[in-house]
Design a protein around this motif. Sequence first.
Motif, PDB file in Angstrom:
ATOM      1  N   ASP A 157       0.853  -1.289   0.079  1.00  0.00           N
ATOM      2  CA  ASP A 157       0.003   0.068  -0.046  1.00  0.00           C
ATOM      3  C   ASP A 157       0.780   1.089  -0.066  1.00  0.00           C
ATOM      4  O   ASP A 157       0.283   2.207   0.558  1.00  0.00           O
ATOM      5  N   TYR A 158       1.896   1.165  -0.624  1.00  0.00           N
ATOM      6  CA  TYR A 158       2.899   2.411  -0.585  1.00  0.00           C
ATOM      7  C   TYR A 158       3.409   2.521  -1.943  1.00  0.00           C
ATOM      8  O   TYR A 158       3.375   1.662  -2.949  1.00  0.00           O
ATOM      9  N   GLY A 159       3.426   4.019  -2.322  1.00  0.00           N
ATOM     10  CA  GLY A 159       3.806   4.182  -3.701  1.00  0.00           C
ATOM     11  C   GLY A 159       5.095   5.243  -3.880  1.00  0.00           C
ATOM     12  O   GLY A 159       5.505   5.510  -2.562  1.00  0.00           O
ATOM     13  N   GLY A 160       5.589   5.119  -4.844  1.00  0.00           N
ATOM     14  CA  GLY A 160       6.768   6.125  -4.891  1.00  0.00           C
ATOM     15  C   GLY A 160       7.550   5.690  -6.018  1.00  0.00           C
ATOM     16  O   GLY A 160       7.066   4.944  -7.088  1.00  0.00           O
ATOM     17  N   SER A 161       8.427   6.572  -6.526  1.00  0.00           N
ATOM     18  CA  SER A 161       9.336   6.404  -7.950  1.00  0.00           C
ATOM     19  C   SER A 161      10.644   6.198  -7.404  1.00  0.00           C
ATOM     20  O   SER A 161      11.400   6.847  -6.583  1.00  0.00           O
ATOM     21  N   THR A 162      11.328   4.986  -7.997  1.00  0.00           N
ATOM     22  CA  THR A 162      12.535   4.717  -7.831  1.00  0.00           C
ATOM     23  C   THR A 162      13.531   5.686  -8.676  1.00  0.00           C
ATOM     24  O   THR A 162      14.707   5.907  -8.167  1.00  0.00           O
ATOM     25  N   HIS A 163      12.884   6.419  -9.528  1.00  0.00           N
ATOM     26  CA  HIS A 163      13.707   7.628 -10.167  1.00  0.00           C
ATOM     27  C   HIS A 163      13.883   8.704  -9.162  1.00  0.00           C
ATOM     28  O   HIS A 163      15.142   9.035  -9.049  1.00  0.00           O
ATOM     29  N   LEU A 164      13.020   9.103  -8.335  1.00  0.00           N
ATOM     30  CA  LEU A 164      13.189  10.224  -7.376  1.00  0.00           C
ATOM     31  C   LEU A 164      14.068   9.555  -6.296  1.00  0.00           C
ATOM     32  O   LEU A 164      15.033  10.375  -5.832  1.00  0.00           O
ATOM     33  N   GLN A 165      13.625   8.699  -5.709  1.00  0.00           N
ATOM     34  CA  GLN A 165      14.598   7.947  -4.421  1.00  0.00           C
ATOM     35  C   GLN A 165      15.967   7.953  -5.107  1.00  0.00           C
ATOM     36  O   GLN A 165      16.891   8.365  -4.304  1.00  0.00           O
ATOM     37  N   GLY A 166      16.305   7.200  -6.233  1.00  0.00           N
ATOM     38  CA  GLY A 166      17.277   7.118  -6.717  1.00  0.00           C
ATOM     39  C   GLY A 166      18.278   8.363  -7.071  1.00  0.00           C
ATOM     40  O   GLY A 166      19.399   8.659  -6.880  1.00  0.00           O
ATOM     41  N   GLU A 167      17.574   9.606  -7.371  1.00  0.00           N
ATOM     42  CA  GLU A 167      18.188  10.772  -7.825  1.00  0.00           C
ATOM     43  C   GLU A 167      18.568  11.438  -6.378  1.00  0.00           C
ATOM     44  O   GLU A 167      19.915  11.758  -6.052  1.00  0.00           O
ATOM     45  N   LEU A 168      17.908  11.401  -5.370  1.00  0.00           N
ATOM     46  CA  LEU A 168      18.407  11.777  -4.075  1.00  0.00           C
ATOM     47  C   LEU A 168      19.392  10.893  -3.427  1.00  0.00           C
ATOM     48  O   LEU A 168      20.391  11.657  -2.912  1.00  0.00           O
ATOM     49  N   LEU A 169      19.183   9.738  -3.619  1.00  0.00           N
ATOM     50  CA  LEU A 169      20.367   8.910  -2.909  1.00  0.00           C
ATOM     51  C   LEU A 169      21.678   9.230  -3.634  1.00  0.00           C
ATOM     52  O   LEU A 169      22.774   9.195  -3.062  1.00  0.00           O
ATOM     53  N   SER A 170      21.737   9.381  -5.062  1.00  0.00           N
ATOM     54  CA  SER A 170      22.879   9.740  -5.756  1.00  0.00           C
ATOM     55  C   SER A 170      23.611  11.011  -5.218  1.00  0.00           C
ATOM     56  O   SER A 170      24.662  11.157  -5.446  1.00  0.00           O
ATOM     57  N   THR A 171      22.564  11.941  -5.087  1.00  0.00           N
ATOM     58  CA  THR A 171      22.932  13.265  -4.915  1.00  0.00           C
ATOM     59  C   THR A 171      23.592  13.147  -3.520  1.00  0.00           C
ATOM     60  O   THR A 171      24.627  13.934  -3.347  1.00  0.00           O
ATOM     61  N   ILE A 172      23.278  12.659  -2.437  1.00  0.00           N
ATOM     62  CA  ILE A 172      23.835  12.797  -1.006  1.00  0.00           C
ATOM     63  C   ILE A 172      25.071  11.761  -1.389  1.00  0.00           C
ATOM     64  O   ILE A 172      25.936  12.181  -0.405  1.00  0.00           O
ATOM     65  N   LEU A 173      25.201  10.765  -2.051  1.00  0.00           N
ATOM     66  CA  LEU A 173      26.476   9.885  -2.181  1.00  0.00           C
ATOM     67  C   LEU A 173      27.386  10.803  -2.958  1.00  0.00           C
ATOM     68  O   LEU A 173      28.725  10.911  -2.651  1.00  0.00           O
ATOM     69  N   ASP A 174      26.846  11.658  -3.705  1.00  0.00           N
ATOM     70  CA  ASP A 174      27.903  12.607  -4.449  1.00  0.00           C
ATOM     71  C   ASP A 174      28.442  13.639  -3.360  1.00  0.00           C
ATOM     72  O   ASP A 174      29.596  13.832  -3.554  1.00  0.00           O
ATOM     73  N   LEU A 175      27.702  14.309  -2.558  1.00  0.00           N
ATOM     74  CA  LEU A 175      28.238  15.145  -1.571  1.00  0.00           C
ATOM     75  C   LEU A 175      29.070  14.600  -0.867  1.00  0.00           C
ATOM     76  O   LEU A 175      30.175  15.095  -0.077  1.00  0.00           O
ATOM     77  N   ALA A 176      28.725  13.226  -0.355  1.00  0.00           N
ATOM     78  CA  ALA A 176      29.726  12.501   0.705  1.00  0.00           C
ATOM     79  C   ALA A 176      31.064  12.351  -0.036  1.00  0.00           C
ATOM     80  O   ALA A 176      32.008  12.524   0.727  1.00  0.00           O
ATOM     81  N   ILE A 177      31.246  11.781  -1.028  1.00  0.00           N
ATOM     82  CA  ILE A 177      32.493  11.576  -2.009  1.00  0.00           C
ATOM     83  C   ILE A 177      33.284  13.064  -2.220  1.00  0.00           C
ATOM     84  O   ILE A 177      34.241  13.062  -1.801  1.00  0.00           O
ATOM     85  N   ARG A 178      32.639  14.096  -2.526  1.00  0.00           N
ATOM     86  CA  ARG A 178      33.288  15.097  -2.620  1.00  0.00           C
ATOM     87  C   ARG A 178      33.724  15.741  -1.428  1.00  0.00           C
ATOM     88  O   ARG A 178      34.972  16.427  -1.246  1.00  0.00           O
ATOM     89  N   ASP A 179      33.034  15.702  -0.278  1.00  0.00           N
ATOM     90  CA  ASP A 179      33.414  16.060   0.915  1.00  0.00           C
ATOM     91  C   ASP A 179      34.786  15.333   1.466  1.00  0.00           C
ATOM     92  O   ASP A 179      35.957  15.710   1.899  1.00  0.00           O
ATOM     93  N   HIS A 180      34.812  13.949   1.267  1.00  0.00           N
ATOM     94  CA  HIS A 180      35.703  13.216   1.711  1.00  0.00           C
ATOM     95  C   HIS A 180      37.101  13.203   0.990  1.00  0.00           C
ATOM     96  O   HIS A 180      38.057  13.077   1.552  1.00  0.00           O
TER      97      HIS A 180
END
Length: 594
Positions: A374-397
């Motif tokens: 009974d849950y909805g969502g988009s793997t496109h959106l979830q993946g975009e946000l996860l890729s974005t925070i992964l990008d920020l972590a890599i840039r910082d480290h």
Amino acid sequence: MRSTFVVLVILFLSVLAVAAAVPTVSYTIHIKSADLSGFDVEMRFRSATPTVRVAMAAHPEYDDRYWRYIENFTAESAGKQLNISKTQDTVWKIDGVSGIVVVRYRLHLPPQVNENRDAWKPFLTSTGGMVGDLHSLMYVVGNSSAPSQLTLDMPADWKAASGLESNRDVRIFAGSAELMLDAPVMVGKFQEWNFTAGRVPHKIVVWSPADAPTFDSAPLVDGLKKIAAEAIRTFGAPPYHRYVFLFQNGGEAALEHLTSVNIGHTFSRGMDGLFEEVAHEYFHAWNLMDVRPVERVGLQTTFARPTGVLWWNEGATIMFADYLLRRAGLPGSEPSRITHLETAMTRYFSSPGYITLSAEQMSRGDTDPGGLGDYGGSTHLQGELLSTILDLAIRDHSDGQRDVTDVMTLLSDRFDYRRGITNHDIEQAALQVCPSCDIHTFFKDHIYGAGQIDFDKYLGLLGMRSEVTRSAALGSDGKPSVDLRIGPLQNDVADGFKIRITNPQSTWGKAGLHTGDRLLSVDGTPVSSWPDLRAWLRKLKIGDVGRLEIVHNGVKKTVEVPIAGYDVPTVKISEISAPTPRQLKLRNVWMSAN
């Protein structure tokens, strides 16, 4: 003696080269201007066994089931008609084969239902159309790598364009059987432009209906040149030897391929949103088509198994496409990366599915929505946000020396369309790019596990923070909107029309409805399709009580639904007090998509 040996070696290699160039599967598509209701296909190949199977491949994303439109299927060998039987919807078994087999059939094109045609589906008109790929061609089961050739028998004044290898004869194309079934062919009278990016030839094709108004093509050509050049500059040599942008003027939607892309667009309405769609679908040549899920490797006769890596193949692609547009200086829907992120986060907080379901689960739900419950969502959106925070972590480290594009480049170096990826492969690539990052915890918490993203943890690296507020959803008239978070589970209603609930806390979820319930009627009126339900939903007002007759787990019952409004979130990102020089430096680089 030595010279004789050299000559023999050269002759031997020449024979091998000629043998390799000779197609083992030859296709011919016959298009007759007197009858554009479909086209005839002839397929020739040699079989070493008396029994052979030929099949239509199922697309892993849009399985249009064109096997339903195959007519007059015959097969002959050594001048004799062969026995044919179907072992499944997409597979024809041929018995009594002796050497060369000639298969013939007709593809009867289905009628166009929607006002605008899906850009990837075959069609024919008096001025052209589209043929080929898995909608039209079959393959010999077990021999998808066979060298193949496609010949077009079509009106003399028509041209043809495809991502397949072209011959001096513009009506002949070559490639493996797998590539042949992946590459649509635009035929007819169309406009075309050629350019080179990264020393690789690219072609732009625009087919327009005879009555379509003219448009200024210069912005289109200039924009595509910039996107291709920026992609190759950022990610290195492309995963193709040639590429074709196939535009259908007046069509809609898009579909990626290994060496081409189908895009529908009405050019008389301007270029709004076009480059965003092009950048996304074009970059799929790298991420989804070449670097693809292991579940989607090879030709398959049935719909591909759900995969858990679409958060990367789809979501990261959205992020990379946004990169390319900003680096190329092309217009997008949002002026800055911050506003883009605010919009994405607002959507994220609109559905509890993003917090309840892992990226793997959401990815699988893209082709198996019933699996999300009974849950909805988009793997496109979830993946975009996860890729974005992964990008920020890599840039910082890495102090800005590495970013998530390096992860993509590493995956491109290690994998291709013949060897698919898993989430473990993505995790290992990210770890190699950033050994000091806690990649394992990131994947454990968000890819394999579920939980709310701590956005402020990553925004803090930029010296920023977020604020989430909620208010009543309002309609265009400024009044509270009806909660319409209910929809169809699937378009095929052969076993009854089933509903999908996207939020258990919605009006519909609270009333006791569940994803997979078969809907029989609403307020006493029979319902058998999504248009039926949608028409009823549009009439609802807050305060009404809807009565839905359903079948849940085999039991028929009536559910009363008090119609109400609902709340929506708003996300605002702002600067923290006294950001450090390091944070400001990282922010400036990230904001400029560098």
